[in-house]
Design a protein around this motif. Structure first.
Motif, PDB file in Angstrom:
ATOM      1  N   VAL A 128       0.834  -1.200   0.000  1.00 30.61           N
ATOM      2  CA  VAL A 128       0.000   0.000   0.000  1.00 30.61           C
ATOM      3  C   VAL A 128       0.871   1.253   0.000  1.00 30.61           C
ATOM      4  N   ALA A 129       1.962   1.236   0.753  1.00 27.15           N
ATOM      5  CA  ALA A 129       2.867   2.386   0.762  1.00 27.15           C
ATOM      6  C   ALA A 129       3.435   2.638  -0.632  1.00 27.15           C
ATOM      7  N   HIS A 130       3.847   1.590  -1.304  1.00 28.25           N
ATOM      8  CA  HIS A 130       4.418   1.731  -2.656  1.00 28.25           C
ATOM      9  C   HIS A 130       3.409   2.349  -3.618  1.00 28.25           C
ATOM     10  N   PHE A 131       2.231   1.761  -3.680  1.00 31.53           N
ATOM     11  CA  PHE A 131       1.257   2.234  -4.655  1.00 31.53           C
ATOM     12  C   PHE A 131       0.589   3.535  -4.210  1.00 31.53           C
ATOM     13  N   GLY A 132       0.552   3.805  -2.906  1.00 34.33           N
ATOM     14  CA  GLY A 132       0.056   5.094  -2.445  1.00 34.33           C
ATOM     15  C   GLY A 132       0.943   6.225  -2.925  1.00 34.33           C
ATOM     16  N   LEU A 133       2.266   6.047  -2.828  1.00 36.56           N
ATOM     17  CA  LEU A 133       3.195   7.052  -3.339  1.00 36.56           C
ATOM     18  C   LEU A 133       3.090   7.178  -4.854  1.00 36.56           C
ATOM     19  N   ALA A 134       2.918   6.044  -5.534  1.00 33.30           N
ATOM     20  CA  ALA A 134       2.766   6.099  -6.986  1.00 33.30           C
ATOM     21  C   ALA A 134       1.482   6.820  -7.373  1.00 33.30           C
ATOM     22  N   HIS A 135       0.418   6.595  -6.595  1.00 31.93           N
ATOM     23  CA  HIS A 135      -0.870   7.240  -6.868  1.00 31.93           C
ATOM     24  C   HIS A 135      -0.753   8.765  -6.717  1.00 31.93           C
ATOM     25  N   ALA A 136       0.156   9.197  -5.839  1.00 34.31           N
ATOM     26  CA  ALA A 136       0.410  10.620  -5.638  1.00 34.31           C
ATOM     27  C   ALA A 136       1.385  11.187  -6.662  1.00 34.31           C
ATOM     28  N   HIS A 137       1.863  10.352  -7.582  1.00 37.24           N
ATOM     29  CA  HIS A 137       2.838  10.768  -8.604  1.00 37.24           C
ATOM     30  C   HIS A 137       4.100  11.340  -7.950  1.00 37.24           C
ATOM     31  N   PHE A 138       4.496  10.732  -6.840  1.00 38.57           N
ATOM     32  CA  PHE A 138       5.724  11.139  -6.156  1.00 38.57           C
ATOM     33  C   PHE A 138       6.923  10.971  -7.072  1.00 38.57           C
ATOM     34  N   ALA A 139       7.807  11.980  -7.058  1.00 35.03           N
ATOM     35  CA  ALA A 139       9.018  11.958  -7.868  1.00 35.03           C
ATOM     36  C   ALA A 139      10.213  12.299  -6.989  1.00 35.03           C
ATOM     37  N   PRO A 140      11.411  11.796  -7.317  1.00 33.65           N
ATOM     38  CA  PRO A 140      12.613  12.126  -6.544  1.00 33.65           C
ATOM     39  C   PRO A 140      12.787  13.640  -6.412  1.00 33.65           C
ATOM     40  N   GLY A 141      13.214  14.047  -5.221  1.00 34.09           N
ATOM     41  CA  GLY A 141      13.423  15.459  -4.954  1.00 34.09           C
ATOM     42  C   GLY A 141      12.232  16.148  -4.324  1.00 34.09           C
ATOM     43  N   GLU A 142      11.054  15.539  -4.398  1.00 29.15           N
ATOM     44  CA  GLU A 142       9.871  16.159  -3.822  1.00 29.15           C
ATOM     45  C   GLU A 142       9.822  15.940  -2.309  1.00 29.15           C
ATOM     46  N   SER A 143       9.117  16.842  -1.641  1.00 29.99           N
ATOM     47  CA  SER A 143       8.932  16.730  -0.195  1.00 29.99           C
ATOM     48  C   SER A 143       7.661  15.938   0.099  1.00 29.99           C
ATOM     49  N   VAL A 144       7.743  15.109   1.136  1.00 33.28           N
ATOM     50  CA  VAL A 144       6.649  14.206   1.492  1.00 33.28           C
ATOM     51  C   VAL A 144       6.332  14.365   2.969  1.00 33.28           C
ATOM     52  N   LEU A 145       5.052  14.421   3.294  1.00 30.10           N
ATOM     53  CA  LEU A 145       4.586  14.392   4.678  1.00 30.10           C
ATOM     54  C   LEU A 145       3.751  13.136   4.868  1.00 30.10           C
ATOM     55  N   VAL A 146       4.097  12.329   5.865  1.00 28.09           N
ATOM     56  CA  VAL A 146       3.343  11.118   6.191  1.00 28.09           C
ATOM     57  C   VAL A 146       2.555  11.410   7.458  1.00 28.09           C
ATOM     58  N   GLY A 154       2.667   3.610   7.910  1.00 30.19           N
ATOM     59  CA  GLY A 154       3.446   4.837   7.933  1.00 30.19           C
ATOM     60  C   GLY A 154       4.934   4.593   7.901  1.00 30.19           C
ATOM     61  N   ILE A 155       5.375   3.597   8.647  1.00 27.55           N
ATOM     62  CA  ILE A 155       6.800   3.266   8.687  1.00 27.55           C
ATOM     63  C   ILE A 155       7.302   2.846   7.313  1.00 27.55           C
ATOM     64  N   MET A 156       6.516   2.060   6.598  1.00 27.42           N
ATOM     65  CA  MET A 156       6.923   1.654   5.259  1.00 27.42           C
ATOM     66  C   MET A 156       6.900   2.835   4.288  1.00 27.42           C
ATOM     67  N   THR A 157       5.925   3.730   4.431  1.00 33.68           N
ATOM     68  CA  THR A 157       5.874   4.893   3.558  1.00 33.68           C
ATOM     69  C   THR A 157       7.094   5.778   3.766  1.00 33.68           C
ATOM     70  N   VAL A 158       7.487   5.973   5.008  1.00 34.85           N
ATOM     71  CA  VAL A 158       8.689   6.757   5.307  1.00 34.85           C
ATOM     72  C   VAL A 158       9.910   6.144   4.627  1.00 34.85           C
ATOM     73  N   GLN A 159      10.079   4.839   4.772  1.00 33.16           N
ATOM     74  CA  GLN A 159      11.253   4.192   4.186  1.00 33.16           C
ATOM     75  C   GLN A 159      11.255   4.282   2.663  1.00 33.16           C
ATOM     76  N   LEU A 160      10.098   4.040   2.054  1.00 37.17           N
ATOM     77  CA  LEU A 160      10.045   4.047   0.593  1.00 37.17           C
ATOM     78  C   LEU A 160      10.225   5.450   0.031  1.00 37.17           C
ATOM     79  N   ALA A 161       9.697   6.465   0.718  1.00 43.29           N
ATOM     80  CA  ALA A 161       9.912   7.837   0.268  1.00 43.29           C
ATOM     81  C   ALA A 161      11.387   8.206   0.368  1.00 43.29           C
ATOM     82  N   ALA A 162      12.009   7.815   1.477  1.00 46.11           N
ATOM     83  CA  ALA A 162      13.434   8.113   1.638  1.00 46.11           C
ATOM     84  C   ALA A 162      14.268   7.371   0.601  1.00 46.11           C
ATOM     85  N   HIS A 163      13.982   6.097   0.396  1.00 42.70           N
ATOM     86  CA  HIS A 163      14.711   5.316  -0.604  1.00 42.70           C
ATOM     87  C   HIS A 163      14.454   5.846  -2.020  1.00 42.70           C
TER      88      HIS A 163
END
Length: 321
Positions: A128-146, A154-163
């Motif tokens: 869910v964290a992976h596809f949630g970020l993809a659904h938001a069209h997250f791109a490298p360099g962007e700022s993310v708030l979980v 939440g913990i997985m979303t933090v890790q995947l956004a950082a990675h």
């Protein structure tokens, strides 16, 4: 076998341990002897009766992800599954049991060095964290708030956004101690539950907000979106937002903000399988970290839910039959 059912909607005291027959797998299904059962926020939402309008009734057995060993298969299923260690999605319930049924397409073999406990901590949350970020069209360099980063999702979303190369990864959480733990997992800024704080260098706004909480305070977070920012609700553990929550976006019309919901039900089976397999492999190599709050016996499911309701859980509680 032992099973936990929702005897009455409401508080954790409505959960009851009962005896039910061990099920037999139908065509296309497998039977799994559970070693670990994930306890998720959606289980608590169902238990409260919040989703009764979607067909959930008292008597429902909660739990959607399990890990263990396949002991039997139904017609049309390759017999080589028997004896294999697997993670499985059981659907919208049926997981809080000693022996679970799952459709074979929702069963995933586990790497030899990934435990059943780690599998149910990562299995649904990571996907869910992976596809949630993809659904938001997250791109490298962007700022993310979980928002609501202390649970396994939440913990997985933090890790995947950082990675994924986020320029900043901010989190909302309930204490400095939790904030310190989230920093070790990739967070760069720690805010309180209202979204305040984070230090002098905290971003003034965010390109992406992943919201796990929803609830009454959700509209206030639209003000934290940058122009062209995107908020995606991947959960609602805090309940539904106000009916007029969209007015906060209309009030900031010129910022061109977007809001979306995300459910894993909209992801194709091949895509789910590819991501989940890759994440299990990454976890087995230590590249993704799972956080287990506590192991509890299946019979103590009500205690697990009391801890969740009290906000005591960091990571995931796992039940063991």
């Amino acid at each position: 076998m032992k099973a936990v059912t929702i005897r009455t909607f409401g508080g954790p005291e409505g959960l009851a341990v009962i005896d039910v027959p061990v099920p037999a797998p139908a065509a296309g299904q497998v039977l799994i002897r559970n070693e670990a059962i994930g306890v998720g926020g959606v289980d608590a939402v169902i238990r409260r009766g919040t989703l009764a309008m979607y067909g959930f009734e008292e008597g429902h057995i909660p739990g959607s992800e399990v890990a263990g060993t396949v002991t039997a298969v139904g017609d049309g299923v390759d017999a080589s599954w028997v004896g294999r260690r697997v993670w499985a999605f059981t659907g919208v319930g049926g997981g809080y049991v000693e022996h679970a049924i799952a459709a074979v397409e929702e069963v995933f073999p586990l790497p030899a060095d990934l435990s059943a406990v780690d599998a149910v901590t990562l299995g649904s949350s990571g996907m869910v964290a992976h596809f949630g970020l993809a659904h938001a069209h997250f791109a490298p360099g962007e700022s993310v708030l979980v928002r609501g980063a202390g649970g396994s999702l939440g913990i997985m979303t933090v890790q995947l956004a950082a990675h994924g190369g986020a320029g900043a990864v901010a989190v909302t959480t309930s204490s400095a101690e939790r904030g310190d733990r989230l920093r070790k997992l990739g967070a760069t800024h720690v805010l309180d539950r209202s979204g305040q704080g984070g230090g002098a260098d905290a971003p003034a706004g965010y390109d992406v907000i992943i919201d796990i909480i929803a609830g009454a305070d959700m509209p206030s977070f639209f003000a934290k979106l940058n122009p062209n920012g995107r908020m995606v609700a991947v959960g609602a553990v805090g309940g539904r937002p106000p009916a007029d929550f969209g007015m906060a976006m209309m009030a900031a019309f010129q910022k061109s903000m977007s809001f979306a919901t995300f459910s894993a039900a909209t992801v194709s089976e091949p895509d789910r399988r590819a991501v989940r397999t890759a994440q299990f492999d990454a976890a087995s190599r230590g590249e993704l970290r799972t956080v287990v709050h506590e192991l509890l016996p299946l019979e103590q499911a009500a205690l697990a839910h009391r801890k969740m309701d009290a906000g005591e859980v960091f990571g995931r509680i796992v039940l063991t039959p």
